[in-house]
Design a protein around this motif. Structure first.
Motif, PDB file in Angstrom:
ATOM      1  N   GLU A   1      33.591  42.781  36.342  1.00  0.00           N
ATOM      2  CA  GLU A   1      33.903  43.358  35.038  1.00  0.00           C
ATOM      3  C   GLU A   1      32.686  44.051  34.446  1.00  0.00           C
ATOM      4  O   GLU A   1      32.780  45.154  33.912  1.00  0.00           O
ATOM      5  CB  GLU A   1      34.415  42.257  34.103  1.00  0.00           C
ATOM      6  N   ARG A   2      31.541  43.423  34.560  1.00  0.00           N
ATOM      7  CA  ARG A   2      30.310  44.022  34.035  1.00  0.00           C
ATOM      8  C   ARG A   2      29.932  45.287  34.789  1.00  0.00           C
ATOM      9  O   ARG A   2      29.260  46.162  34.255  1.00  0.00           O
ATOM     10  CB  ARG A   2      29.154  43.023  34.093  1.00  0.00           C
ATOM     11  N   SER A   3      30.389  45.394  36.039  1.00  0.00           N
ATOM     12  CA  SER A   3      30.155  46.594  36.852  1.00  0.00           C
ATOM     13  C   SER A   3      31.239  47.639  36.632  1.00  0.00           C
ATOM     14  O   SER A   3      31.286  48.639  37.337  1.00  0.00           O
ATOM     15  CB  SER A   3      30.109  46.224  38.337  1.00  0.00           C
TER      16      SER A   3
ATOM     17  N   ASN B   1      34.347  47.418  37.270  1.00  0.00           N
ATOM     18  CA  ASN B   1      35.344  47.440  38.336  1.00  0.00           C
ATOM     19  C   ASN B   1      36.456  46.471  37.929  1.00  0.00           C
ATOM     20  O   ASN B   1      36.512  45.332  38.390  1.00  0.00           O
ATOM     21  CB  ASN B   1      34.708  47.041  39.669  1.00  0.00           C
ATOM     22  N   ARG B   2      37.308  46.928  37.029  1.00  0.00           N
ATOM     23  CA  ARG B   2      38.313  46.060  36.434  1.00  0.00           C
ATOM     24  C   ARG B   2      39.357  45.581  37.436  1.00  0.00           C
ATOM     25  O   ARG B   2      39.863  44.459  37.330  1.00  0.00           O
ATOM     26  CB  ARG B   2      38.982  46.768  35.266  1.00  0.00           C
ATOM     27  N   ASP B   3      39.688  46.412  38.413  1.00  0.00           N
ATOM     28  CA  ASP B   3      40.664  45.986  39.426  1.00  0.00           C
ATOM     29  C   ASP B   3      40.135  44.806  40.226  1.00  0.00           C
ATOM     30  O   ASP B   3      40.859  43.842  40.493  1.00  0.00           O
ATOM     31  CB  ASP B   3      41.027  47.140  40.367  1.00  0.00           C
ATOM     32  N   MET B   4      38.874  44.874  40.595  1.00  0.00           N
ATOM     33  CA  MET B   4      38.278  43.769  41.346  1.00  0.00           C
ATOM     34  C   MET B   4      38.140  42.536  40.461  1.00  0.00           C
ATOM     35  O   MET B   4      38.335  41.412  40.925  1.00  0.00           O
ATOM     36  CB  MET B   4      36.916  44.179  41.909  1.00  0.00           C
ATOM     37  N   ALA B   5      37.839  42.736  39.186  1.00  0.00           N
ATOM     38  CA  ALA B   5      37.753  41.602  38.261  1.00  0.00           C
ATOM     39  C   ALA B   5      39.103  40.891  38.176  1.00  0.00           C
ATOM     40  O   ALA B   5      39.164  39.663  38.208  1.00  0.00           O
ATOM     41  CB  ALA B   5      37.309  42.078  36.878  1.00  0.00           C
ATOM     42  N   ARG B   6      40.189  41.671  38.089  1.00  0.00           N
ATOM     43  CA  ARG B   6      41.525  41.069  38.049  1.00  0.00           C
ATOM     44  C   ARG B   6      41.813  40.301  39.329  1.00  0.00           C
ATOM     45  O   ARG B   6      42.411  39.220  39.295  1.00  0.00           O
ATOM     46  CB  ARG B   6      42.590  42.140  37.843  1.00  0.00           C
ATOM     47  N   LEU B   7      41.388  40.853  40.448  1.00  0.00           N
ATOM     48  CA  LEU B   7      41.591  40.171  41.721  1.00  0.00           C
ATOM     49  C   LEU B   7      40.884  38.807  41.715  1.00  0.00           C
ATOM     50  O   LEU B   7      41.477  37.797  42.086  1.00  0.00           O
ATOM     51  CB  LEU B   7      41.074  41.022  42.880  1.00  0.00           C
ATOM     52  N   TRP B   8      39.631  38.781  41.247  1.00  0.00           N
ATOM     53  CA  TRP B   8      38.884  37.529  41.243  1.00  0.00           C
ATOM     54  C   TRP B   8      39.454  36.531  40.246  1.00  0.00           C
ATOM     55  O   TRP B   8      39.410  35.317  40.485  1.00  0.00           O
ATOM     56  CB  TRP B   8      37.401  37.772  40.999  1.00  0.00           C
ATOM     57  N   VAL B   9      40.017  37.001  39.148  1.00  0.00           N
ATOM     58  CA  VAL B   9      40.693  36.087  38.218  1.00  0.00           C
ATOM     59  C   VAL B   9      41.910  35.472  38.903  1.00  0.00           C
ATOM     60  O   VAL B   9      42.174  34.270  38.770  1.00  0.00           O
ATOM     61  CB  VAL B   9      41.081  36.804  36.905  1.00  0.00           C
TER      62      VAL B   9
ATOM     63  N   LEU C   1      35.151  32.902  39.202  1.00  0.00           N
ATOM     64  CA  LEU C   1      34.927  33.421  37.849  1.00  0.00           C
ATOM     65  C   LEU C   1      33.617  34.192  37.749  1.00  0.00           C
ATOM     66  O   LEU C   1      33.534  35.205  37.052  1.00  0.00           O
ATOM     67  CB  LEU C   1      34.933  32.280  36.829  1.00  0.00           C
ATOM     68  N   THR C   2      32.598  33.738  38.452  1.00  0.00           N
ATOM     69  CA  THR C   2      31.327  34.463  38.472  1.00  0.00           C
ATOM     70  C   THR C   2      31.522  35.851  39.064  1.00  0.00           C
ATOM     71  O   THR C   2      31.033  36.852  38.525  1.00  0.00           O
ATOM     72  CB  THR C   2      30.270  33.684  39.277  1.00  0.00           C
TER      73      THR C   2
END
Length: 70
Positions: free
Chosen positions: A50-52, A54-62, A43-44
């Motif tokens: 997300e703050r950077s 980079n929404r695709d990477m944020a979705r991956l980490w979720v 989640l971190t």
């Protein structure tokens, strides 16, 4: 289905499989390194991505977080 449409579908299926493998590998590695803190780490990383913007990477980490919680 045309050959072009079939190729497009095959590429999308391949991408989905690669993403699934990436999520599985990332979750496994986080659990190996962070143990019970693996979901928090995922989640971190999602938040930082997300703050950077980079929404695709944020979705991956979720997705990795959800996998860690199973």
């Amino acid at each position: 289905m045309t050959q072009r449409a079939q190729l497009s579908t095959d590429v999308l299926d391949g991408a989905a499989l690669l993403r699934h493998d990436l999520v599985e590998d990332a979750a496994h590695n986080l659990v190996q390194i962070f143990a019970e803190m693996a979901p928090a780490e995922a989640l971190t990383r999602a938040l930082v991505s997300e703050r950077s913007e980079n929404r695709d990477m944020a979705r991956l980490w979720v997705d990795v977080y959800l996998r860690c919680c199973r």
